[in-house]
Enzyme design. Sequence first.
Site, short mmCIF file in Angstrom:
data_model
loop_
_atom_site.label_atom_id
_atom_site.label_comp_id
_atom_site.label_asym_id
_atom_site.label_seq_id
_atom_site.Cartn_x
_atom_site.Cartn_y
_atom_site.Cartn_z
N LYS A 14 -9.57 7.29 -7.87
CA LYS A 14 -9.54 6.31 -8.97
C LYS A 14 -10.70 6.53 -9.94
O LYS A 14 -10.50 6.54 -11.16
CB LYS A 14 -9.60 4.87 -8.41
N ARG A 89 -7.90 -6.24 -5.96
CA ARG A 89 -7.74 -5.74 -4.60
C ARG A 89 -7.07 -6.76 -3.69
O ARG A 89 -6.86 -6.48 -2.51
CB ARG A 89 -9.11 -5.36 -4.03
N ARG A 128 -17.75 12.94 -0.20
CA ARG A 128 -18.44 12.17 -1.23
C ARG A 128 -19.69 11.53 -0.67
O ARG A 128 -20.72 11.45 -1.34
CB ARG A 128 -17.49 11.10 -1.81
N ARG A 134 -23.66 7.32 -0.56
CA ARG A 134 -23.03 6.01 -0.32
C ARG A 134 -22.86 5.78 1.17
O ARG A 134 -22.13 6.51 1.83
CB ARG A 134 -21.65 5.96 -1.00
N ARG A 146 -12.22 -0.06 5.77
CA ARG A 146 -11.81 -0.15 4.36
C ARG A 146 -10.31 0.12 4.23
O ARG A 146 -9.63 -0.52 3.43
CB ARG A 146 -12.63 0.82 3.50
#
Length: 191
Positions: A14, A89, A128, A134, A146
């Site tokens: 995204k 969401r 990532r 992160r 998640r």
Amino acid sequence: MFNLIIFGPPGAGKGTQSAMLLEKYELVHLSTGDVFRANIKGETELGVLAKSYIDKGELVPDEVTIAMVEDFLKNQEDANGFIFDGFPRTLSQGEALDNIIRSIDSQIDVVLALEVEEDELVKRLLERGKASGRADDQDEATIRNRFAEYNNKTEPLLGYYDQQGKLKRVAGMGQIEEIFDRLCKAVDAVR
Ligand code: C5P
Ligand code: MG
């Protein structure tokens, strides 16, 4: 105004695709995840609250997230349109967004749903996590949580937008450029 939602599970691409879309279509990017992370970095009250959820891979409560989006949009009167990334969401967030966008005499034009296999998502998130630091991308249990949040609370929005005739499913596997081309075709068909 032209407003689009880029939709999909964590790691679907995204953010990556938003960066390319906003340039091509001259839209303002609202990534709620980025706004939360900026608040965490700035150690604001919102940041402290958001961190307690994000670190566990849970969703921040609707009223907090919706108020933040309203606040962001209030200061964007000159925008051509928006890319909503990571918002809505939940169904409540989707309904709130419809109300907010109606209040500025606009509408959601298209919802682009990126479809990616789960093994590929996990691989991308762990990659990532190495690069970005992160914390929620570095721990496989948090990543799984998640996905669970996505499946339980976010995925029902697909039906919500499908019923409105706004949903476009786009294959999110493959090269970044070819995925971008697919997204642009979907946008150009409704623009
Ligand atoms: O969108 P992004 O993947 O950057 O979001 C990171 C985290 O921020 C989510 O896992 C969730 O904890 C929180 N978030 C949220 N509600 C949203 C967007 C993000 O709770 N609408
Ligand atoms: Mg993102």
